[in-house]
Design a protein around this motif. Structure first.
Motif, mmCIF file in Angstrom:
data_model
loop_
_atom_site.group_PDB
_atom_site.id
_atom_site.type_symbol
_atom_site.label_atom_id
_atom_site.label_comp_id
_atom_site.label_asym_id
_atom_site.label_seq_id
_atom_site.Cartn_x
_atom_site.Cartn_y
_atom_site.Cartn_z
ATOM 1 N N VAL A 46 2.389 -5.044 -2.160
ATOM 2 C CA VAL A 46 3.073 -3.754 -2.043
ATOM 3 C C VAL A 46 2.992 -3.077 -3.403
ATOM 4 N N ASN A 47 3.011 -1.762 -3.408
ATOM 5 C CA ASN A 47 3.037 -1.085 -4.695
ATOM 6 C C ASN A 47 4.488 -0.807 -5.104
ATOM 7 N N GLN A 48 4.646 -0.391 -6.347
ATOM 8 C CA GLN A 48 5.989 -0.160 -6.872
ATOM 9 C C GLN A 48 6.700 0.965 -6.124
ATOM 10 N N ALA A 49 5.954 1.965 -5.692
ATOM 11 C CA ALA A 49 6.566 3.071 -4.954
ATOM 12 C C ALA A 49 7.244 2.567 -3.684
ATOM 13 N N TYR A 50 6.582 1.668 -2.957
ATOM 14 C CA TYR A 50 7.192 1.126 -1.741
ATOM 15 C C TYR A 50 8.415 0.294 -2.084
ATOM 16 N N ALA A 51 8.306 -0.537 -3.110
ATOM 17 C CA ALA A 51 9.444 -1.359 -3.519
ATOM 18 C C ALA A 51 10.642 -0.476 -3.862
ATOM 19 N N ASN A 52 10.398 0.609 -4.559
ATOM 20 C CA ASN A 52 11.478 1.544 -4.896
ATOM 21 C C ASN A 52 12.081 2.169 -3.638
ATOM 22 N N MET A 53 11.230 2.473 -2.661
ATOM 23 C CA MET A 53 11.696 3.116 -1.434
ATOM 24 C C MET A 53 12.641 2.225 -0.651
ATOM 25 N N VAL A 54 12.379 0.926 -0.649
ATOM 26 C CA VAL A 54 13.183 0.025 0.177
ATOM 27 C C VAL A 54 14.246 -0.729 -0.621
ATOM 28 N N GLY A 55 14.232 -0.578 -1.946
ATOM 29 C CA GLY A 55 15.285 -1.157 -2.759
ATOM 30 C C GLY A 55 15.141 -2.648 -3.067
ATOM 31 N N TYR A 56 13.926 -3.151 -3.011
ATOM 32 C CA TYR A 56 13.653 -4.542 -3.360
ATOM 33 C C TYR A 56 12.610 -4.573 -4.473
ATOM 34 N N THR A 57 12.489 -5.713 -5.142
ATOM 35 C CA THR A 57 11.408 -5.856 -6.104
ATOM 36 C C THR A 57 10.138 -6.207 -5.335
ATOM 37 N N ARG A 58 9.019 -6.003 -5.988
ATOM 38 C CA ARG A 58 7.744 -6.364 -5.366
ATOM 39 C C ARG A 58 7.711 -7.856 -5.056
ATOM 40 N N GLU A 59 8.240 -8.648 -5.970
ATOM 41 C CA GLU A 59 8.248 -10.097 -5.782
ATOM 42 C C GLU A 59 9.080 -10.505 -4.565
ATOM 43 N N GLU A 60 10.190 -9.802 -4.336
ATOM 44 C CA GLU A 60 11.026 -10.109 -3.174
ATOM 45 C C GLU A 60 10.327 -9.759 -1.862
ATOM 46 N N LEU A 61 9.491 -8.754 -1.891
ATOM 47 C CA LEU A 61 8.831 -8.282 -0.671
ATOM 48 C C LEU A 61 7.634 -9.136 -0.268
ATOM 49 N N ILE A 62 6.883 -9.628 -1.243
ATOM 50 C CA ILE A 62 5.688 -10.417 -0.933
ATOM 51 C C ILE A 62 6.093 -11.642 -0.117
ATOM 52 N N GLY A 63 5.423 -11.831 0.996
ATOM 53 C CA GLY A 63 5.717 -12.963 1.873
ATOM 54 C C GLY A 63 6.688 -12.638 2.993
ATOM 55 N N GLU A 64 7.364 -11.495 2.922
ATOM 56 C CA GLU A 64 8.261 -11.089 4.001
ATOM 57 C C GLU A 64 7.429 -10.611 5.191
ATOM 58 N N HIS A 65 8.006 -10.714 6.362
ATOM 59 C CA HIS A 65 7.329 -10.236 7.562
ATOM 60 C C HIS A 65 7.651 -8.762 7.755
ATOM 61 N N ILE A 66 6.667 -7.985 8.192
ATOM 62 C CA ILE A 66 6.882 -6.545 8.342
ATOM 63 C C ILE A 66 7.965 -6.234 9.368
ATOM 64 N N PHE A 67 8.187 -7.128 10.310
ATOM 65 C CA PHE A 67 9.249 -6.923 11.289
ATOM 66 C C PHE A 67 10.611 -6.835 10.599
#
Length: 75
Positions: A28-49
């Motif tokens: 994910v890029n930083q813009a997406y991480a900012n949009m959803v309020g998580y760090t990039r590291e927190e998002l990697i590995g999460e399911h899109i659902f």
């Protein structure tokens, strides 16, 4: 060219995410991480659902992944 594409994605104001064929986030890029309020590291590995803001079902998510794969293989 790959480095240029990565630079464009990383500096874009639009959110970007890359997921595998099972729906797990690979990047994910930083813009997406900012949009959803998580760090990039927190998002990697999460399911899109887990991240979808629409009322999706697992079946709908799987159907969208299958459709995306179909579009990608047609290119």
């Amino acid at each position: 060219m790959l480095k240029l594409n990565k630079t464009i994605i990383e500096t874009a104001y639009d959110g970007f995410w890359l997921f595998d064929t099972n729906g797990y986030l690979l990047e994910v890029n930083q813009a997406y991480a900012n949009m959803v309020g998580y760090t990039r590291e927190e998002l990697i590995g999460e399911h899109i659902f887990q991240l979808s803001v629409q009322s999706n079902t697992p079946e709908l998510v799987r159907a969208r992944i299958k459709k995306a794969i179909g579009h990608a293989s047609a290119i």
